[in-house]
Design a protein around this motif. Structure first.
Motif, PDB file in Angstrom:
ATOM      1  N   ASN A 111      47.075  36.872  32.396  1.00  0.00           N
ATOM      2  CA  ASN A 111      47.292  38.178  31.751  1.00  0.00           C
ATOM      3  C   ASN A 111      47.296  39.297  32.791  1.00  0.00           C
ATOM      4  O   ASN A 111      48.100  40.233  32.701  1.00  0.00           O
ATOM      5  CB  ASN A 111      46.219  38.438  30.699  1.00  0.00           C
ATOM      6  N   ASP A 112      46.388  39.216  33.761  1.00  0.00           N
ATOM      7  CA  ASP A 112      46.333  40.236  34.821  1.00  0.00           C
ATOM      8  C   ASP A 112      47.618  40.253  35.643  1.00  0.00           C
ATOM      9  O   ASP A 112      48.060  41.307  36.094  1.00  0.00           O
ATOM     10  CB  ASP A 112      45.127  40.010  35.731  1.00  0.00           C
ATOM     11  N   ALA A 113      48.210  39.080  35.840  1.00  0.00           N
ATOM     12  CA  ALA A 113      49.482  39.013  36.576  1.00  0.00           C
ATOM     13  C   ALA A 113      50.582  39.725  35.796  1.00  0.00           C
ATOM     14  O   ALA A 113      51.356  40.510  36.357  1.00  0.00           O
ATOM     15  CB  ALA A 113      49.862  37.555  36.833  1.00  0.00           C
ATOM     16  N   PHE A 114      50.647  39.465  34.492  1.00  0.00           N
ATOM     17  CA  PHE A 114      51.646  40.148  33.659  1.00  0.00           C
ATOM     18  C   PHE A 114      51.377  41.644  33.583  1.00  0.00           C
ATOM     19  O   PHE A 114      52.309  42.433  33.454  1.00  0.00           O
ATOM     20  CB  PHE A 114      51.677  39.548  32.247  1.00  0.00           C
ATOM     21  N   ALA A 115      50.107  42.048  33.686  1.00  0.00           N
ATOM     22  CA  ALA A 115      49.753  43.473  33.628  1.00  0.00           C
ATOM     23  C   ALA A 115      50.305  44.244  34.831  1.00  0.00           C
ATOM     24  O   ALA A 115      50.404  45.469  34.780  1.00  0.00           O
ATOM     25  CB  ALA A 115      48.238  43.633  33.538  1.00  0.00           C
ATOM     26  N   LYS A 116      50.670  43.542  35.891  1.00  0.00           N
ATOM     27  CA  LYS A 116      51.261  44.202  37.065  1.00  0.00           C
ATOM     28  C   LYS A 116      52.704  44.639  36.804  1.00  0.00           C
ATOM     29  O   LYS A 116      53.255  45.434  37.558  1.00  0.00           O
ATOM     30  CB  LYS A 116      51.223  43.265  38.274  1.00  0.00           C
ATOM     31  N   ILE A 117      53.302  44.100  35.743  1.00  0.00           N
ATOM     32  CA  ILE A 117      54.661  44.491  35.360  1.00  0.00           C
ATOM     33  C   ILE A 117      54.563  45.744  34.501  1.00  0.00           C
ATOM     34  O   ILE A 117      53.695  45.841  33.627  1.00  0.00           O
ATOM     35  CB  ILE A 117      55.354  43.359  34.563  1.00  0.00           C
ATOM     36  N   ASP A 118      55.461  46.691  34.711  1.00  0.00           N
ATOM     37  CA  ASP A 118      55.515  47.906  33.918  1.00  0.00           C
ATOM     38  C   ASP A 118      55.518  47.552  32.427  1.00  0.00           C
ATOM     39  O   ASP A 118      56.262  46.665  31.996  1.00  0.00           O
ATOM     40  CB  ASP A 118      56.781  48.682  34.293  1.00  0.00           C
ATOM     41  N   LYS A 119      54.675  48.230  31.641  1.00  0.00           N
ATOM     42  CA  LYS A 119      54.523  47.905  30.212  1.00  0.00           C
ATOM     43  C   LYS A 119      55.843  47.966  29.448  1.00  0.00           C
ATOM     44  O   LYS A 119      56.119  47.111  28.609  1.00  0.00           O
ATOM     45  CB  LYS A 119      53.508  48.838  29.557  1.00  0.00           C
ATOM     46  N   SER A 120      56.655  48.977  29.719  1.00  0.00           N
ATOM     47  CA  SER A 120      57.921  49.092  28.978  1.00  0.00           C
ATOM     48  C   SER A 120      58.878  47.967  29.365  1.00  0.00           C
ATOM     49  O   SER A 120      59.618  47.457  28.517  1.00  0.00           O
ATOM     50  CB  SER A 120      58.568  50.464  29.183  1.00  0.00           C
ATOM     51  N   THR A 121      58.861  47.561  30.628  1.00  0.00           N
ATOM     52  CA  THR A 121      59.700  46.442  31.071  1.00  0.00           C
ATOM     53  C   THR A 121      59.265  45.148  30.395  1.00  0.00           C
ATOM     54  O   THR A 121      60.097  44.386  29.887  1.00  0.00           O
ATOM     55  CB  THR A 121      59.637  46.282  32.608  1.00  0.00           C
ATOM     56  N   LEU A 122      57.960  44.905  30.369  1.00  0.00           N
ATOM     57  CA  LEU A 122      57.437  43.706  29.728  1.00  0.00           C
ATOM     58  C   LEU A 122      57.758  43.702  28.238  1.00  0.00           C
ATOM     59  O   LEU A 122      58.221  42.695  27.695  1.00  0.00           O
ATOM     60  CB  LEU A 122      55.934  43.573  29.967  1.00  0.00           C
ATOM     61  N   SER A 123      57.560  44.823  27.578  1.00  0.00           N
ATOM     62  CA  SER A 123      57.880  44.918  26.148  1.00  0.00           C
ATOM     63  C   SER A 123      59.357  44.635  25.904  1.00  0.00           C
ATOM     64  O   SER A 123      59.714  43.941  24.949  1.00  0.00           O
ATOM     65  CB  SER A 123      57.529  46.303  25.606  1.00  0.00           C
ATOM     66  N   SER A 124      60.199  45.168  26.758  1.00  0.00           N
ATOM     67  CA  SER A 124      61.633  44.951  26.628  1.00  0.00           C
ATOM     68  C   SER A 124      61.989  43.468  26.808  1.00  0.00           C
ATOM     69  O   SER A 124      62.800  42.918  26.064  1.00  0.00           O
ATOM     70  CB  SER A 124      62.385  45.798  27.658  1.00  0.00           C
ATOM     71  N   LEU A 125      61.352  42.818  27.774  1.00  0.00           N
ATOM     72  CA  LEU A 125      61.623  41.401  28.003  1.00  0.00           C
ATOM     73  C   LEU A 125      61.238  40.543  26.799  1.00  0.00           C
ATOM     74  O   LEU A 125      61.855  39.502  26.551  1.00  0.00           O
ATOM     75  CB  LEU A 125      60.870  40.904  29.242  1.00  0.00           C
ATOM     76  N   LEU A 126      60.236  40.964  26.052  1.00  0.00           N
ATOM     77  CA  LEU A 126      59.764  40.197  24.900  1.00  0.00           C
ATOM     78  C   LEU A 126      60.638  40.374  23.654  1.00  0.00           C
ATOM     79  O   LEU A 126      60.455  39.682  22.659  1.00  0.00           O
ATOM     80  CB  LEU A 126      58.311  40.562  24.587  1.00  0.00           C
ATOM     81  N   GLU A 127      61.628  41.287  23.741  1.00  0.00           N
ATOM     82  CA  GLU A 127      62.533  41.505  22.614  1.00  0.00           C
ATOM     83  C   GLU A 127      63.547  40.366  22.523  1.00  0.00           C
ATOM     84  O   GLU A 127      63.956  39.787  23.537  1.00  0.00           O
ATOM     85  CB  GLU A 127      63.262  42.835  22.756  1.00  0.00           C
ATOM     86  N   LYS A 128      63.959  40.059  21.301  1.00  0.00           N
ATOM     87  CA  LYS A 128      64.898  38.964  21.031  1.00  0.00           C
ATOM     88  C   LYS A 128      66.180  39.093  21.867  1.00  0.00           C
ATOM     89  O   LYS A 128      66.684  38.091  22.386  1.00  0.00           O
ATOM     90  CB  LYS A 128      65.229  38.943  19.534  1.00  0.00           C
ATOM     91  N   LYS A 129      66.685  40.309  22.020  1.00  0.00           N
ATOM     92  CA  LYS A 129      67.942  40.508  22.752  1.00  0.00           C
ATOM     93  C   LYS A 129      67.824  40.137  24.236  1.00  0.00           C
ATOM     94  O   LYS A 129      68.826  39.913  24.902  1.00  0.00           O
ATOM     95  CB  LYS A 129      68.432  41.953  22.597  1.00  0.00           C
ATOM     96  N   ASN A 130      66.597  40.065  24.763  1.00  0.00           N
ATOM     97  CA  ASN A 130      66.390  39.724  26.177  1.00  0.00           C
ATOM     98  C   ASN A 130      65.815  38.317  26.367  1.00  0.00           C
ATOM     99  O   ASN A 130      65.279  37.998  27.425  1.00  0.00           O
ATOM    100  CB  ASN A 130      65.469  40.759  26.823  1.00  0.00           C
ATOM    101  N   GLN A 131      65.966  37.481  25.343  1.00  0.00           N
ATOM    102  CA  GLN A 131      65.416  36.130  25.362  1.00  0.00           C
ATOM    103  C   GLN A 131      65.936  35.320  26.556  1.00  0.00           C
ATOM    104  O   GLN A 131      65.168  34.614  27.215  1.00  0.00           O
ATOM    105  CB  GLN A 131      65.760  35.428  24.051  1.00  0.00           C
ATOM    106  N   LYS A 132      67.204  35.438  26.869  1.00  0.00           N
ATOM    107  CA  LYS A 132      67.798  34.672  27.972  1.00  0.00           C
ATOM    108  C   LYS A 132      67.206  35.110  29.324  1.00  0.00           C
ATOM    109  O   LYS A 132      66.885  34.274  30.168  1.00  0.00           O
ATOM    110  CB  LYS A 132      69.317  34.835  27.972  1.00  0.00           C
ATOM    111  N   ALA A 133      67.052  36.411  29.518  1.00  0.00           N
ATOM    112  CA  ALA A 133      66.478  36.922  30.770  1.00  0.00           C
ATOM    113  C   ALA A 133      65.023  36.475  30.911  1.00  0.00           C
ATOM    114  O   ALA A 133      64.584  36.058  31.998  1.00  0.00           O
ATOM    115  CB  ALA A 133      66.575  38.444  30.821  1.00  0.00           C
ATOM    116  N   LEU A 134      64.272  36.532  29.811  1.00  0.00           N
ATOM    117  CA  LEU A 134      62.877  36.101  29.833  1.00  0.00           C
ATOM    118  C   LEU A 134      62.787  34.600  30.112  1.00  0.00           C
ATOM    119  O   LEU A 134      61.955  34.168  30.915  1.00  0.00           O
ATOM    120  CB  LEU A 134      62.192  36.445  28.514  1.00  0.00           C
ATOM    121  N   ALA A 135      63.647  33.814  29.497  1.00  0.00           N
ATOM    122  CA  ALA A 135      63.660  32.366  29.736  1.00  0.00           C
ATOM    123  C   ALA A 135      63.964  32.068  31.207  1.00  0.00           C
ATOM    124  O   ALA A 135      63.358  31.165  31.800  1.00  0.00           O
ATOM    125  CB  ALA A 135      64.680  31.690  28.831  1.00  0.00           C
ATOM    126  N   ASN A 136      64.850  32.836  31.820  1.00  0.00           N
ATOM    127  CA  ASN A 136      65.165  32.661  33.240  1.00  0.00           C
ATOM    128  C   ASN A 136      63.932  32.920  34.108  1.00  0.00           C
ATOM    129  O   ASN A 136      63.644  32.171  35.040  1.00  0.00           O
ATOM    130  CB  ASN A 136      66.312  33.591  33.640  1.00  0.00           C
TER     131      ASN A 136
END
Length: 170
Positions: free
Chosen positions: A65-90
């Motif tokens: 969790n601390d590692a993910f916390a180093k990512i900007d919150k808005s970027t992380l939230s965006s990655l978790l959206e359905k439309k960015n599923q492919k980028a997150l899977a990569n």
């Protein structure tokens, strides 16, 4: 080198109950550890849970969790959206290698490779494992480093090595 392996094993013993965790898949291990709740959420968002519950074996370099916390919150939230599923899977499949590589295997490969070894991640890109300043690190293709902070968290279909930063593919 032996001292490094001993230290890494001690960290595991203090941080994880590996005997209990070996009873389930690597996904079950992650679900049972609150330090991986963001990783589990990301795996669900990327629709990768069933893939990592397969027979494998897999080696997962798992960000906390601390590692993910180093990512900007808005970027992380965006990655978790359905439309960015492919980028997150990569990104997530960049943390997974086919085969079961224990800490002992990694240390042997580092010794053979003069302190450096390249691994092919499931997304097809390369990760470099290296020894630097008495520690073991992952280096992504962007030149960023993530320290391996715990090793050999066993699951029935592979092994988890804990990392302190999310590595990013190109």
């Amino acid at each position: 080198m032996k001292k490094l392996v001993t230290i890494l094993i001690a960290v595991i013993a203090l941080s994880f109950n590996t005997t209990a965790n070996a009873q389930g898949t690597i996904v079950d291990v992650a679900v049972s550890n609150e330090n991986f709740s963001t990783l589990v959420t990301a795996l669900k968002s990327a629709d990768l849970v069933s893939a990592l519950q397969a027979d494998g074996p897999f080696t997962v370099f798992a960000p906390t969790n601390d590692a993910f916390a180093k990512i900007d919150k808005s970027t992380l939230s965006s990655l978790l959206e359905k439309k960015n599923q492919k980028a997150l899977a990569n990104i997530l499949t960049y943390h997974v290698v086919s085969g079961k590589l224990s800490a002992k295997d990694v240390v042997a490969a580092l010794k053979k490779g003069n302190g450096k070894v390249e691994l092919k991640a499931l997304n097809g890109q390369k990760l470099t494992v290296m020894q630097k300043n008495g520690k073991i690190w992952l280096k992504d293709q962007n030149g960023n480093y993530s320290e391996i902070t715990a090793t050999d968290v066993m699951g029935s279909n592979g092994v988890i090595h804990v990392i302190d930063s999310v590595v990013m593919p190109k």
